[in-house]
Motif scaffolding. Structure first.
Motif, PDB file in Angstrom:
ATOM      1  N   PHE B  46       1.108  -1.191   0.012  1.00 17.59           N
ATOM      2  CA  PHE B  46       0.088  -0.060   0.036  1.00 17.59           C
ATOM      3  C   PHE B  46       0.821   1.169  -0.183  1.00 17.59           C
ATOM      4  N   ARG B  47       0.234   2.467  -0.622  1.00 20.77           N
ATOM      5  CA  ARG B  47       1.207   3.588  -0.722  1.00 20.77           C
ATOM      6  C   ARG B  47       1.005   4.247   0.791  1.00 20.77           C
ATOM      7  N   GLU B  48       2.316   4.514   1.279  1.00 20.71           N
ATOM      8  CA  GLU B  48       2.197   5.390   2.525  1.00 20.71           C
ATOM      9  C   GLU B  48       1.416   6.657   2.554  1.00 20.71           C
ATOM     10  N   THR B  49       1.625   7.474   1.404  1.00 25.78           N
ATOM     11  CA  THR B  49       0.935   8.677   1.327  1.00 25.78           C
ATOM     12  C   THR B  49      -0.543   8.449   1.380  1.00 25.78           C
ATOM     13  N   GLU B  50      -1.074   7.427   0.770  1.00 26.78           N
ATOM     14  CA  GLU B  50      -2.368   7.151   0.716  1.00 26.78           C
ATOM     15  C   GLU B  50      -3.226   6.598   2.156  1.00 26.78           C
ATOM     16  N   VAL B  51      -2.103   5.708   2.712  1.00 30.63           N
ATOM     17  CA  VAL B  51      -2.652   5.462   3.964  1.00 30.63           C
ATOM     18  C   VAL B  51      -2.789   6.479   4.922  1.00 30.63           C
ATOM     19  N   LYS B  52      -1.523   7.275   5.030  1.00 28.61           N
ATOM     20  CA  LYS B  52      -1.445   8.710   5.727  1.00 28.61           C
ATOM     21  C   LYS B  52      -2.738   9.337   5.750  1.00 28.61           C
ATOM     22  N   ALA B  53      -2.800   9.831   4.238  1.00 25.92           N
ATOM     23  CA  ALA B  53      -4.074  10.724   4.055  1.00 25.92           C
ATOM     24  C   ALA B  53      -5.381  10.180   4.711  1.00 25.92           C
ATOM     25  N   LEU B  54      -5.456   8.769   4.333  1.00 30.25           N
ATOM     26  CA  LEU B  54      -6.655   8.132   4.924  1.00 30.25           C
ATOM     27  C   LEU B  54      -6.977   8.671   6.164  1.00 30.25           C
ATOM     28  N   LEU B  55      -5.795   8.103   7.066  1.00 29.49           N
ATOM     29  CA  LEU B  55      -5.780   8.272   8.496  1.00 29.49           C
ATOM     30  C   LEU B  55      -6.177   9.827   8.690  1.00 29.49           C
ATOM     31  N   SER B  56      -5.665  10.644   8.197  1.00 30.69           N
ATOM     32  CA  SER B  56      -6.107  12.207   8.459  1.00 30.69           C
ATOM     33  C   SER B  56      -7.515  12.494   8.243  1.00 30.69           C
ATOM     34  N   GLU B  57      -7.993  12.091   7.025  1.00 26.46           N
ATOM     35  CA  GLU B  57      -9.473  12.210   6.690  1.00 26.46           C
ATOM     36  C   GLU B  57     -10.370  11.820   7.565  1.00 26.46           C
ATOM     37  N   LEU B  58      -9.903  10.728   8.189  1.00 25.03           N
ATOM     38  CA  LEU B  58     -10.942   9.934   9.144  1.00 25.03           C
ATOM     39  C   LEU B  58     -10.629  10.451  10.515  1.00 25.03           C
ATOM     40  N   THR B  59      -9.826  11.419  10.908  1.00 19.68           N
ATOM     41  CA  THR B  59      -9.497  11.930  12.207  1.00 19.68           C
ATOM     42  C   THR B  59     -10.495  13.014  12.546  1.00 19.68           C
ATOM     43  N   THR B  60     -11.017  13.164  13.545  1.00 19.58           N
ATOM     44  CA  THR B  60     -11.966  14.190  13.978  1.00 19.58           C
ATOM     45  C   THR B  60     -11.434  14.871  15.484  1.00 19.58           C
ATOM     46  N   GLU B  61     -11.013  15.992  15.348  1.00 25.97           N
ATOM     47  CA  GLU B  61     -10.593  16.718  16.635  1.00 25.97           C
ATOM     48  C   GLU B  61     -11.861  17.169  17.602  1.00 25.97           C
ATOM     49  N   ALA B  62     -11.568  17.079  18.899  1.00 24.84           N
ATOM     50  CA  ALA B  62     -12.558  17.455  19.855  1.00 24.84           C
ATOM     51  C   ALA B  62     -12.912  18.766  19.505  1.00 24.84           C
ATOM     52  N   THR B  63     -14.237  19.377  19.664  1.00 25.19           N
ATOM     53  CA  THR B  63     -14.870  20.761  19.230  1.00 25.19           C
ATOM     54  C   THR B  63     -14.984  21.422  20.827  1.00 25.19           C
ATOM     55  N   GLU B  64     -15.308  20.724  21.639  1.00 27.38           N
ATOM     56  CA  GLU B  64     -15.831  21.345  22.965  1.00 27.38           C
ATOM     57  C   GLU B  64     -14.644  21.582  23.601  1.00 27.38           C
ATOM     58  N   PRO B  65     -14.540  22.706  24.503  1.00 26.58           N
ATOM     59  CA  PRO B  65     -13.596  22.795  25.610  1.00 26.58           C
ATOM     60  C   PRO B  65     -13.659  22.141  26.747  1.00 26.58           C
ATOM     61  N   VAL B  66     -12.650  21.448  27.538  1.00 28.91           N
ATOM     62  CA  VAL B  66     -12.739  20.734  28.726  1.00 28.91           C
ATOM     63  C   VAL B  66     -13.257  21.820  29.939  1.00 28.91           C
ATOM     64  N   ARG B  67     -14.422  21.131  30.574  1.00 24.25           N
ATOM     65  CA  ARG B  67     -15.201  22.016  31.699  1.00 24.25           C
ATOM     66  C   ARG B  67     -14.371  21.701  32.955  1.00 24.25           C
ATOM     67  N   HIS B  68     -13.954  22.392  33.594  1.00 26.54           N
ATOM     68  CA  HIS B  68     -13.380  22.250  35.022  1.00 26.54           C
ATOM     69  C   HIS B  68     -14.393  22.510  36.295  1.00 26.54           C
TER      70      HIS B  68
END
Lengths: 68, 68
Positions: B46-68
């Motif tokens: 498998f192409r490394e660039t394609e795999v890495k790109a796929l990983l990035s596309e499927l990655t979602t960051e948190a949107t809400e800040p942490v409450r203390h």
DNA sequence: TGTTACTCGGGTAATTGGGGCG
DNA sequence: GGTGTCCCAATTACCCGAGTAA
């Protein structure tokens, strides 16, 4: 004679293209899966065009879009 | 002139990146979700660039800040 | 001529592919 | 629908010493 000398690749170079061991490339040649040219000393060389063509034939692109 | 030298990954390496079974990676290739390059012997790379790109596309960051 | 890297061989472990099953 | 697991056959990877290539 005709053809300008075609570029030849070493087993190691072919191995890098397919991400396999150079020994594996040797087995492909022995099994007749790829053409080879032997040096007077017994080492193998491979036609670049044939190797690249083989790579293309065995390459499949993704068809399904990524679902998010 | 297709790209010549692109780093390729084995099914096991891709499996480690996604934390799945290598068999699952094979299924992704069969389903056309990811491009694959097969060796004359039938194994996949498998192409490394394609795999890495796929990983990035499927990655979602948190949107809400942490409450203390 | 000498040095360095690579490729012969063979033999033995480790992966992979494919089908089928929960 | 997607994934992990067990089976077996095939392919591939790493070990060595000796010879070739540049």
């Amino acid at each position: 004679m005709t053809a300008a000398t075609e570029r030849l690749l070493t087993p190691g170079e072919v191995a890098n293209l397919f991400r396999v061991d150079p020994k594996t490339v040797t087995r492909w040649a022995t099994a007749g899966r790829i053409g080879s040219i032997r040096t007077p000393g017994g080492h193998r060389r491979f036609r670049e065009t044939e190797v690249k063509a083989l790579l293309s034939e065995l390459t499949t692109e993704a068809t399904e879009p990524v679902r998010h």
